[in-house]
Scaffold this motif. Structure first.
Motif, PDB file in Angstrom:
ATOM      1  N   ASP A  31      74.865 -35.907  34.130  1.00  0.00           N
ATOM      2  CA  ASP A  31      75.769 -34.899  34.695  1.00  0.00           C
ATOM      3  C   ASP A  31      77.141 -35.507  34.997  1.00  0.00           C
ATOM      4  OD1 ASP A  31      73.994 -32.884  34.469  1.00  0.00           O
ATOM      5  OD2 ASP A  31      73.343 -32.872  36.569  1.00  0.00           O
ATOM      6  N   ILE A  32      77.122 -36.729  35.539  1.00  0.00           N
ATOM      7  CA  ILE A  32      78.389 -37.403  35.825  1.00  0.00           C
ATOM      8  C   ILE A  32      79.095 -37.781  34.526  1.00  0.00           C
ATOM      9  CG2 ILE A  32      79.429 -39.467  36.870  1.00  0.00           C
ATOM     10  CD1 ILE A  32      78.350 -37.953  39.060  1.00  0.00           C
ATOM     11  N   ALA A  33      78.300 -38.217  33.549  1.00  0.00           N
ATOM     12  CA  ALA A  33      78.894 -38.640  32.267  1.00  0.00           C
ATOM     13  C   ALA A  33      79.652 -37.480  31.627  1.00  0.00           C
ATOM     14  CB  ALA A  33      77.813 -39.159  31.333  1.00  0.00           C
ATOM     15  N   ILE A  34      79.106 -36.273  31.746  1.00  0.00           N
ATOM     16  CA  ILE A  34      79.787 -35.119  31.135  1.00  0.00           C
ATOM     17  C   ILE A  34      81.131 -34.858  31.822  1.00  0.00           C
ATOM     18  CG2 ILE A  34      79.654 -32.630  30.726  1.00  0.00           C
ATOM     19  CD1 ILE A  34      76.694 -32.918  30.274  1.00  0.00           C
ATOM     20  N   VAL A  35      81.140 -35.016  33.156  1.00  0.00           N
ATOM     21  CA  VAL A  35      82.403 -34.844  33.875  1.00  0.00           C
ATOM     22  C   VAL A  35      83.442 -35.844  33.349  1.00  0.00           C
ATOM     23  CG1 VAL A  35      83.536 -35.091  36.113  1.00  0.00           C
ATOM     24  CG2 VAL A  35      81.336 -33.909  35.952  1.00  0.00           C
ATOM     25  N   PHE A  36      83.008 -37.096  33.171  1.00  0.00           N
ATOM     26  CA  PHE A  36      83.945 -38.105  32.671  1.00  0.00           C
ATOM     27  C   PHE A  36      84.353 -37.823  31.230  1.00  0.00           C
ATOM     28  CE2 PHE A  36      83.186 -40.548  36.442  1.00  0.00           C
ATOM     29  CZ  PHE A  36      84.377 -41.216  36.598  1.00  0.00           C
ATOM     30  N   ALA A  37      83.410 -37.274  30.457  1.00  0.00           N
ATOM     31  CA  ALA A  37      83.740 -36.961  29.068  1.00  0.00           C
ATOM     32  C   ALA A  37      84.843 -35.900  29.012  1.00  0.00           C
ATOM     33  CB  ALA A  37      82.501 -36.484  28.328  1.00  0.00           C
ATOM     34  N   LEU A  38      84.750 -34.914  29.902  1.00  0.00           N
ATOM     35  CA  LEU A  38      85.799 -33.889  29.969  1.00  0.00           C
ATOM     36  C   LEU A  38      87.147 -34.508  30.320  1.00  0.00           C
ATOM     37  CD1 LEU A  38      84.509 -30.715  31.795  1.00  0.00           C
ATOM     38  CD2 LEU A  38      85.886 -30.792  29.730  1.00  0.00           C
ATOM     39  N   LEU A  39      87.115 -35.395  31.321  1.00  0.00           N
ATOM     40  CA  LEU A  39      88.354 -36.078  31.720  1.00  0.00           C
ATOM     41  C   LEU A  39      88.917 -36.877  30.556  1.00  0.00           C
ATOM     42  CD1 LEU A  39      87.364 -37.437  35.230  1.00  0.00           C
ATOM     43  CD2 LEU A  39      89.177 -35.799  34.723  1.00  0.00           C
ATOM     44  N   ALA A  40      88.019 -37.527  29.812  1.00  0.00           N
ATOM     45  CA  ALA A  40      88.465 -38.367  28.698  1.00  0.00           C
ATOM     46  C   ALA A  40      89.062 -37.520  27.582  1.00  0.00           C
ATOM     47  CB  ALA A  40      87.297 -39.201  28.175  1.00  0.00           C
ATOM     48  N   VAL A  41      88.474 -36.352  27.337  1.00  0.00           N
ATOM     49  CA  VAL A  41      89.034 -35.482  26.299  1.00  0.00           C
ATOM     50  C   VAL A  41      90.455 -35.059  26.692  1.00  0.00           C
ATOM     51  CG1 VAL A  41      88.849 -33.234  25.182  1.00  0.00           C
ATOM     52  CG2 VAL A  41      86.825 -34.653  25.431  1.00  0.00           C
ATOM     53  N   GLY A  42      90.647 -34.718  27.959  1.00  0.00           N
ATOM     54  CA  GLY A  42      91.985 -34.339  28.427  1.00  0.00           C
ATOM     55  C   GLY A  42      92.969 -35.491  28.286  1.00  0.00           C
ATOM     56  N   LEU A  43      92.496 -36.681  28.649  1.00  0.00           N
ATOM     57  CA  LEU A  43      93.355 -37.857  28.539  1.00  0.00           C
ATOM     58  C   LEU A  43      93.653 -38.150  27.072  1.00  0.00           C
ATOM     59  CD1 LEU A  43      94.718 -40.038  30.196  1.00  0.00           C
ATOM     60  CD2 LEU A  43      92.639 -41.410  30.025  1.00  0.00           C
ATOM     61  N   GLY A  44      92.653 -37.948  26.223  1.00  0.00           N
ATOM     62  CA  GLY A  44      92.840 -38.150  24.783  1.00  0.00           C
ATOM     63  C   GLY A  44      93.873 -37.188  24.215  1.00  0.00           C
ATOM     64  N   LEU A  45      93.858 -35.957  24.696  1.00  0.00           N
ATOM     65  CA  LEU A  45      94.855 -34.992  24.211  1.00  0.00           C
ATOM     66  C   LEU A  45      96.262 -35.462  24.559  1.00  0.00           C
ATOM     67  CD1 LEU A  45      93.261 -31.500  24.989  1.00  0.00           C
ATOM     68  CD2 LEU A  45      93.726 -32.493  22.754  1.00  0.00           C
ATOM     69  N   ALA A  46      96.438 -35.946  25.788  1.00  0.00           N
ATOM     70  CA  ALA A  46      97.777 -36.375  26.200  1.00  0.00           C
ATOM     71  C   ALA A  46      98.161 -37.684  25.515  1.00  0.00           C
ATOM     72  CB  ALA A  46      97.837 -36.541  27.715  1.00  0.00           C
ATOM     73  N   MET A  47      97.243 -38.651  25.496  1.00  0.00           N
ATOM     74  CA  MET A  47      97.602 -39.988  25.002  1.00  0.00           C
ATOM     75  C   MET A  47      97.420 -40.140  23.508  1.00  0.00           C
ATOM     76  SD  MET A  47      96.681 -42.739  27.944  1.00  0.00           S
ATOM     77  CE  MET A  47      96.146 -43.790  26.666  1.00  0.00           C
ATOM     78  N   GLY A  48      96.279 -39.686  23.004  1.00  0.00           N
ATOM     79  CA  GLY A  48      95.981 -39.911  21.595  1.00  0.00           C
ATOM     80  C   GLY A  48      96.668 -38.913  20.690  1.00  0.00           C
ATOM     81  N   ILE A  49      96.669 -37.649  21.097  1.00  0.00           N
ATOM     82  CA  ILE A  49      97.276 -36.611  20.268  1.00  0.00           C
ATOM     83  C   ILE A  49      98.768 -36.510  20.577  1.00  0.00           C
ATOM     84  CG2 ILE A  49      97.194 -34.171  19.605  1.00  0.00           C
ATOM     85  CD1 ILE A  49      94.640 -35.643  18.891  1.00  0.00           C
ATOM     86  N   GLY A  50      99.112 -36.505  21.863  1.00  0.00           N
ATOM     87  CA  GLY A  50     100.512 -36.330  22.233  1.00  0.00           C
ATOM     88  C   GLY A  50     101.299 -37.630  22.369  1.00  0.00           C
TER      89      GLY A  50
END
Ligand code: ADP
Ligand code: MG
Length: 602
Positions: A31-50
């Motif tokens: 359950d915690i891992a999924i929360v972090f995965a969501l955070l990581a996807v958001g961070l990936g959008l800003a850093m990796g994509i943007g």
């Protein structure tokens, strides 16, 4: 593609049945891992994509989690009402971080975001509203269709559905208009602006997206743990998040998820050695940055590239002939006149341009020649909005263009290429063209939230046009290739194709023949002529005198920042001051002076 869909299906099924194999502790970790995965996807959008450094992701996360906590326990609102308000709060903070992004370059922004993250932890640790170091407990269980959400197994499924939707949205975004523009900005923000991508707004969008994902993660966390305290949102966790995204591979959304899940599990395994674990993560991050900058997700691609022999299809791939625009999708360009009057440009002490005036008629091919350092590129940078002027104005079709941003000028019909190629290196040839074909305004991003079907329809239309466009420029064989893997001549052709995809009225070409072989120069000449035949005005900086003589209607000669001659190629070529300027350059006066000095010393 089919392999990818199958892979997703397998993972989805595995994720669905996973809880049957897990005890209560195991499901909590997931359950915690999924929360972090969501955070990581958001961070990936800003850093990796943007391509924007974002160290405020834990703050977005925290703002949302604390907002739920405060609104439910202190203001007595229901969980879901609080959740919606919490998302809004996170998005507002994202917007707030994005404001400096409108003006600043990304490295400074990194510091701004770090400042925000520090300010946030400081505030929650010291404020009475947030319960100080003790945090806030007693967040209610989120009510959902009578399901017992206090049960972590049920909560897992709830999270899984939210996560699946969020992941799908991120993938959709990354591969359609908005995400493609963000990737273009990441690869080369100057070139992105020059083809009409509104770079400041895109930077802001990167932060808002990251904050939305942080916000959703915060709501899920608050509903899961039902207790918030400062340490969850500490800088240490921000670096853990960064490690997840970098190790997983920030340019791939799936990579971010892999990194997040892997490190979440690893952290649990190493919980008794947390100091060493942090040190270990740090070391791995450094190693990854040096040896595998594309992260775990990039390894299969790199392996394939390293192992693969070129397939026969690729060996046969050749630059096709250029097919002139025959008027099917032509919509002849009206062609724009360019009027430059009294422009000066000074870089500190250096006068790059001094009172330059020239006037280019609509539909003309104008050559601009002059020794290196005479200010030719500077002139283009001014007309395309990259530099401001010290004095004077430039106008295109009677509209003053000096003082506008590059992306605005692209919308007005100015397109350019760069002396040193500026292609979007991490994007395919097709994507390089697609991002330029996409002329939609930034306002249309509302459709991502309210009408994604519309986004998809536009996308299909764009892709069809991109294929036609690549065909016309003879680039079809390379559609899926990375620009850097291609020979120089093809890259030059692609850059012209990309500029033409913006449907310009005025095209500025900065040394398009540099590095081309004889045959390619001939093709270039045909392409430029055919572009002019559709009505586009062309201004061409070039050292290849044969090309200039055969192609240009008129030629302007610059030397040391001033216009020294202008006329038809034949008129200009015989002017003594032009010959002198060129001789001075080729014999290199500084060397001559040095030689004379050594002679004298003897
Ligand atoms: P050209 O394209 O004719 O070779 P440029 O326009 O690139 O010449 O440069 C003209 C002069 O302006 C050169 O002396 C160059 O060093 C200077 N210059 C160009 N851009 C900058 C800049 N961003 N900062 C400082 N000097 C610059
Ligand atoms: Mg130049």
């Amino acid at each position: 593609m089919r392999l990818r869909v199958a892979g997703f299906a397998v993972i989805a099924v595995a994720a669905w049945f996973l809880p049957y194999q897990l005890d209560l502790y195991g499901i909590h970790v997931m359950d915690i891992a999924i929360v972090f995965a969501l955070l990581a996807v958001g961070l990936g959008l800003a850093m990796g994509i943007g391509g924007q450094i974002n160290l405020a992701q834990v703050a977005f996360f925290g703002v949302s989690a604390y907002a739920v906590a405060i609104l439910t326990t202190r203001a007595g609102l229901g969980f879901w009402t609080s959740a919606v308000l919490a998302l809004l709060a996170a998005a507002l903070i994202g917007l707030f971080v994005g404001i400096p992004a409108l003006r600043m370059q990304s490295h400074y922004l990194g510091i701004v975001t770090l400042g925000l993250a520090l300010a946030f932890t400081n505030w929650v640790t010291n404020s009475t509203l947030t319960g100080g170091a003790d945090g806030i407990s007693g967040i209610p269980v989120p009510p959902l269709l009578g399901i017992d959400m206090a049960n972590e197994y049920f909560y897992y499924y709830f999270e899984l559905i939210v996560f699946g939707l969020a992941l799908g949205f991120a993938g959709f975004l990354a591969n359609t208009g908005l995400g493609r523009r963000m990737r273009a900005m990441r690869d080369d923000s100057l070139a992105a602006g020059a083809i009409g991508a509104p770079v400041p707004l895109l930077r802001m969008a990167a932060f808002v997206l990251a904050s939305l994902y942080g916000g959703v993660a915060g709501v899920l966390y608050a509903g899961l743990i039902r207790y918030v305290a400062p340490e969850t949102f500490s800088i240490a966790n921000m670096f853990l998040l960064l490690a997840m995204v970098i190790i997983g591979g920030r340019q791939s959304i799936i990579g971010c998820v892999i990194g997040a899940v892997a490190l979440s599990l690893l952290r649990e395994v190493l919980v008794d050695f947390s100091v060493y674990a942090q040190l270990g993560f740090g070391t791995v991050v450094v190693l990854m940055v040096v040896f595998a900058p594309t992260g775990l997700a990039g390894i299969p691609v790199r392996l394939r590239q390293a192992l693969r022999r070129r397939t026969s299809a690729e060996q046969r791939a050749a630059l096709g002939p250029f097919r002139p625009d025959t008027g099917s999708d032509a919509e002849r360009s009206p062609g724009a006149g360019l009027e430059i009057s009294g422009i000066s440009k000074q870089f500190r002490g250096l006068k790059a341009l001094v009172d330059v005036s020239m006037s280019v008629q609509p539909g003309e091919i104008r050559g601009v020649v002059g020794p290196n350092g005479s200010g030719k590129t500077t002139l283009f940078n001014i007309v395309s909005g990259i530099y401001s002027v010290s004095a004077g104005t430039a106008s295109v079709d009677g509209r003053v263009v000096t003082g506008h941003r590059p992306h605005q000028l692209s919308q007005l019909g100015i397109a350019r290429t760069f002396q040193n190629l500026r292609l979007f290196g991490q994007m395919t040839v097709r994507d390089n063209v697609l991002v330029a074909l996409d002329r939609s305004s930034m306002w249309s991003v509302w459709r991502y939230l309210l009408w994604p079907v519309g986004v998809w329809r536009t996308e299909r239309g764009l892709r069809r046009r991109a294929d036609e466009f690549l065909e016309r420029f003879g680039l079809t064989d390379f559609a899926g290739a990375a620009p850097r893997s291609l020979p120089y001549g093809i890259q030059r052709r692609l850059e012209i194709a990309r500029a033409m995809a913006t449907r310009p009225a005025l095209l500025l070409l900065d040394e398009p023949a540099a590095g081309l072989n004889g045959q390619e120069v001939g093709q270039l000449s045909d392409i430029v002529r055919s572009i002019r035949d559709t009505g586009v005005t062309v201004v061409l900086i070039e050292h290849n005198m044969g090309l200039v003589m055969s192609l240009c209607d008129r030629v302007t000669v610059l030397a040391s920042g001033s216009v020294i001659a202008e006329g038809t190629p034949a008129e200009v070529a015989v002017r003594p001051e032009v010959i002198e300027a060129y001789l001075g350059d080729s014999m290199n006066t500084a060397d001559i002076a040095a030689e004379v000095e050594t002679e004298v010393a003897r």
